[in-house]
Design a protein around this motif. Sequence first.
Motif, mmCIF file in Angstrom:
data_model
loop_
_atom_site.group_PDB
_atom_site.id
_atom_site.type_symbol
_atom_site.label_atom_id
_atom_site.label_comp_id
_atom_site.label_asym_id
_atom_site.label_seq_id
_atom_site.Cartn_x
_atom_site.Cartn_y
_atom_site.Cartn_z
ATOM 1 N N VAL A 76 30.595 51.191 38.896
ATOM 2 C CA VAL A 76 31.350 50.793 40.081
ATOM 3 C C VAL A 76 32.249 49.619 39.700
ATOM 4 O O VAL A 76 31.822 48.704 38.990
ATOM 5 N N TRP A 77 33.504 49.664 40.178
ATOM 6 C CA TRP A 77 34.478 48.613 39.898
ATOM 7 C C TRP A 77 35.150 48.180 41.202
ATOM 8 O O TRP A 77 35.178 48.936 42.172
ATOM 9 N N PRO A 78 35.737 46.993 41.210
ATOM 10 C CA PRO A 78 36.499 46.584 42.397
ATOM 11 C C PRO A 78 37.742 47.456 42.556
ATOM 12 O O PRO A 78 38.284 47.978 41.580
ATOM 13 N N SER A 79 38.196 47.590 43.772
ATOM 14 C CA SER A 79 39.400 48.368 44.026
ATOM 15 C C SER A 79 40.634 47.548 43.672
ATOM 16 O O SER A 79 40.595 46.316 43.612
ATOM 17 N N GLY A 80 41.744 48.244 43.444
ATOM 18 C CA GLY A 80 43.007 47.565 43.186
ATOM 19 C C GLY A 80 43.098 46.983 41.792
ATOM 20 O O GLY A 80 42.223 47.177 40.942
ATOM 21 N N THR A 81 44.170 46.260 41.546
ATOM 22 C CA THR A 81 44.391 45.651 40.235
ATOM 23 C C THR A 81 43.754 44.274 40.175
ATOM 24 O O THR A 81 43.516 43.626 41.192
ATOM 25 N N VAL A 82 43.481 43.832 38.948
ATOM 26 C CA VAL A 82 42.932 42.497 38.715
ATOM 27 C C VAL A 82 43.791 41.797 37.660
ATOM 28 O O VAL A 82 44.393 42.437 36.804
ATOM 29 N N ASP A 83 43.825 40.487 37.739
ATOM 30 C CA ASP A 83 44.620 39.690 36.808
ATOM 31 C C ASP A 83 43.780 39.089 35.685
ATOM 32 O O ASP A 83 44.327 38.661 34.672
ATOM 33 N N LEU A 84 42.474 39.049 35.893
ATOM 34 C CA LEU A 84 41.574 38.491 34.880
ATOM 35 C C LEU A 84 40.221 39.170 34.985
ATOM 36 O O LEU A 84 39.683 39.314 36.091
ATOM 37 N N VAL A 85 39.687 39.590 33.835
ATOM 38 C CA VAL A 85 38.315 40.098 33.749
ATOM 39 C C VAL A 85 37.593 39.271 32.699
ATOM 40 O O VAL A 85 38.066 39.154 31.556
ATOM 41 N N VAL A 86 36.464 38.686 33.072
ATOM 42 C CA VAL A 86 35.668 37.867 32.156
ATOM 43 C C VAL A 86 34.333 38.555 31.936
ATOM 44 O O VAL A 86 33.530 38.694 32.872
ATOM 45 N N MET A 87 34.090 38.979 30.691
ATOM 46 C CA MET A 87 32.827 39.629 30.323
ATOM 47 C C MET A 87 32.074 38.706 29.376
ATOM 48 O O MET A 87 32.394 38.617 28.200
ATOM 49 N N SER A 88 31.110 38.001 29.915
ATOM 50 C CA SER A 88 30.352 37.034 29.127
ATOM 51 C C SER A 88 28.913 37.508 28.948
ATOM 52 O O SER A 88 28.159 37.589 29.928
ATOM 53 N N GLU A 89 28.570 37.842 27.722
ATOM 54 C CA GLU A 89 27.203 38.204 27.339
ATOM 55 C C GLU A 89 26.637 39.352 28.190
ATOM 56 O O GLU A 89 25.497 39.304 28.628
ATOM 57 N N ILE A 90 27.442 40.384 28.378
ATOM 58 C CA ILE A 90 26.995 41.520 29.182
ATOM 59 C C ILE A 90 27.090 42.833 28.426
ATOM 60 O O ILE A 90 26.436 43.812 28.751
#
Length: 203
Positions: free
Chosen positions: A104-118
């Motif tokens: 599942v992801w958020p709808s629409g566009t995003v300007d920043l995605v931060v994936m920390s230790e996942i």
Amino acid sequence: MSAPGQERKQHFDSLYQDSDDPWEIRQRWYERRKRALTLAALPEAYYARAFEPGCGNGELTALLASRCSELLAADIAEHAVSLTRRRVSSALNVKVEQMQWPDVWPSGTVDLVVMSEIGYYLDEPQLLRVADFLHERLSASGAVVACHWRKDIAGWPRNGDAIHAMLRGRLNLPHLCRYQDDDLVLDVWTRDTRSVHEREGLA
């Protein structure tokens, strides 16, 4: 046999039953330093819409909140979501949701995605879906930041080096910068290839 997503949820639910801070991210210098490095690596001072999957107990979320107009933080564990909501209760620009990411992801566009230790907790098809989503939903000037521990993780097949190698192989995005030491690796990809200096419009 339970599905991979259910196994991950059970794993994290069990961790948070025993502790509100199972990785001691509030106290350990490694964790505090990692957060500082992650924030320093962001090529923009401010983002309109950001997404942080795997928010844990919200320590990084609280810092990202001051860098975003809108921040969606998500975690698979119900108790982690409660902890993060408590941590950022005064930040009206932050929304915290329980989410079966990356299915599942958020709808629409995003300007920043931060994936920390996942990334350790995702199988190969899920990591590939993450890359595909980023191509579909990252804004024209958007950035992706990934930061992971380089040593082996007990019970999980990939360390940070393997995760970042997969992302580099799949993400058809310009690579802005990398930092690594004996402990961690941090990479930033962005559609906007200008340096920080150039973004400020300085001669």
